[in-house]
Scaffold this active site. Structure first.
Site, PDB file in Angstrom:
ATOM      1  N   SER A 106      41.251  42.158  48.543  1.00 26.52           N
ATOM      2  CA  SER A 106      42.106  41.248  47.771  1.00 26.52           C
ATOM      3  C   SER A 106      42.811  42.013  46.659  1.00 26.52           C
ATOM      4  O   SER A 106      44.003  41.821  46.402  1.00 26.52           O
ATOM      5  CB  SER A 106      41.278  40.112  47.171  1.00 26.52           C
ATOM      6  N   ALA A 203      44.228  37.164  50.897  1.00 30.18           N
ATOM      7  CA  ALA A 203      43.630  37.588  49.627  1.00 30.18           C
ATOM      8  C   ALA A 203      43.038  36.381  48.924  1.00 30.18           C
ATOM      9  O   ALA A 203      43.596  35.277  48.980  1.00 30.18           O
ATOM     10  CB  ALA A 203      44.680  38.241  48.736  1.00 30.18           C
ATOM     11  N   LYS A 204      41.899  36.599  48.262  1.00 26.69           N
ATOM     12  CA  LYS A 204      41.287  35.490  47.521  1.00 26.69           C
ATOM     13  C   LYS A 204      41.807  35.555  46.087  1.00 26.69           C
ATOM     14  O   LYS A 204      41.163  36.080  45.175  1.00 26.69           O
ATOM     15  CB  LYS A 204      39.762  35.585  47.576  1.00 26.69           C
ATOM     16  N   CYS A 205      43.001  35.027  45.908  1.00 25.06           N
ATOM     17  CA  CYS A 205      43.653  35.051  44.603  1.00 25.06           C
ATOM     18  C   CYS A 205      43.930  33.619  44.148  1.00 25.06           C
ATOM     19  O   CYS A 205      44.108  32.712  44.955  1.00 25.06           O
ATOM     20  CB  CYS A 205      44.948  35.857  44.652  1.00 25.06           C
ATOM     21  N   TYR A 209      45.205  29.003  45.606  1.00 28.37           N
ATOM     22  CA  TYR A 209      44.536  27.733  45.316  1.00 28.37           C
ATOM     23  C   TYR A 209      45.419  26.848  44.446  1.00 28.37           C
ATOM     24  O   TYR A 209      45.434  25.621  44.614  1.00 28.37           O
ATOM     25  CB  TYR A 209      43.177  28.009  44.666  1.00 28.37           C
TER      26      TYR A 209
END
Length: 365
Positions: A106, A203-205, A209
């Protein structure tokens, strides 16, 4: 110690921790993400200096200049994982090395420096050790860990920052959905998409969200628990829920899940479910599934179950699907046998009650 793959953490215990009686009252019904432990971890990064100043310290607000880069250009990533009470009284983590690897991936997508895997793992171990008493008891209870990193340099130019802050906070949690494990109703958004090819979907950004929140609000307006997104190109293939991957269970016992195209987050729970399902004798196929196919297969009876999975919610049955075109039910709308069996296998493994042939369970102590 400055830089390198391993840092010495300075431990600064909170001089005013929450009293035992107050903590016990909070843990009786913690909810999700509303209560926090006494401590946090912080580690700093500067270009040319590397990672330094690793600390476990009292949880407190983070001072921030109005020109801090993350506030303007959203250069931020995070992870989510849980610490569990094991059957023998110890404490376990489930696949934290996979979280560490995804954190690095990420960061690369967001033009951020790589946090060494060992520093990531050590930060979790130190925080769990000092806040062990905050882990709730019971099968639904766990300590949710939130590692995150953001651009902390003070500047307004459009470029990757030269300074970053990595931190970990912890929150005792119960079930993600109120009322425990029960089938949820999802809203298939025809207006909003989560991510596009070439974007930041894998990517966990935080931005991913943030983009999902208006669609989640739309889902709630229509009496649904969660939103399910369709692909950004053709607007017909299922991508994922707001924070969970999706699986479909068919009458021949096979499972289907959307493929990782770069627009879908590569969920660690998703990967674990694939492995556990195959080990249980199920064929698992990664292929596109359209919303129209989902409805047609549910109507014909070919589709027997559907479920969502992720760290927070574990495995959650999907009972109904609503959209602007109407509503349909998956089978009888109840939790499916395969879904619940996979959930039990996963929970048993996470809590040290089952065999662990892949070495996924990491003991903290």
């Amino acid at each position: 110690m400055i830089g390198g793959d391993k840092l010495e953490f300075e431990i600064r215990p909170n001089p005013r921790p929450v009293a035992d009686a107050e903590r016990a009252a909070l843990l009786a019904n913690p909810g999700f993400g509303q209560i926090f432990t006494d401590h946090m971890v912080t580690v700093r990064y500067a270009e040319g200096k590397g990672w330094y100043d690793a600390r476990v310290e009292p949880r407190a607000p983070i001072p921030m200049d109005p020109a801090t880069a993350v506030l303007h250009y959203a250069q931020e990533i995070f992870e989510g994982l849980k610490a569990y009470h094991a059957a023998d009284g110890g404490v376990t983590l489930f696949r934290p090395d996979a979280n560490a690897a995804r954190f690095i991936a990420s960061g690369a997508r967001m033009a951020m420096p790589a946090l060494p895997e060992q520093v990531f793992l050590d930060s979790l171990r130190h925080l769990i050790t000092i806040d062990r008493q905050w882990i709730p008891a019971g099968d639904d209870g766990s300590l949710y860990l939130r590692p995150f990193m953001f651009a902390s340099e003070v500047f307004l130019g459009v470029r990757p920052a030269r300074e970053y802050l990595y931190a970990v906070i912890a929150s005792p949690v119960g079930s993600y959905f109120s009322g425990g494990v029960k089938p949820v109703t999802v809203w298939a958004s025809s207006v909003y998409t989560r991510a596009a090819p070439g974007g930041t979907g894998a990517a966990k950004c935080g931005g991913n969200y943030a983009a999902s929140l208006v669609a989640q609000a739309e889902a709630i307006e229509h009496g649904c628990d969660q939103v399910v997104f369709l692909d950004a190109v053709q607007r017909q293939y299922v991508d994922e829920l707001g924070g969970m991957n999706v699986f479909f269970v068919y009458d021949d016992g096979s499972l289907v899940t959307p493929p990782l195209t770069g627009a879908i987050l590569p969920g660690i729970t998703r990967e674990s479910v694939i492995t556990l399902a195959r080990r249980a004798g199920h064929q698992v196929v990664e292929q596109p599934v359209s919303l129209a196919q989902w409805q047609a297969d549910a109507a014909s009876g070919r589709l027997r179950e559907a479920f969502a999975c992720g760290t927070a919610a574990v495995i959650t049955p999907i009972g109904r699907v609503r959209s602007a075109d109407g509503e349909f039910t998956v089978a009888d709308g109840g939790p499916g046998e395969v879904t619940m069996a996979l959930r039990q296998s996963l929970v048993d493994l996470q809590r040290g009650r089952g065999a662990d042939p892949d070495g996924w369970v990491h003991r903290v102590f």
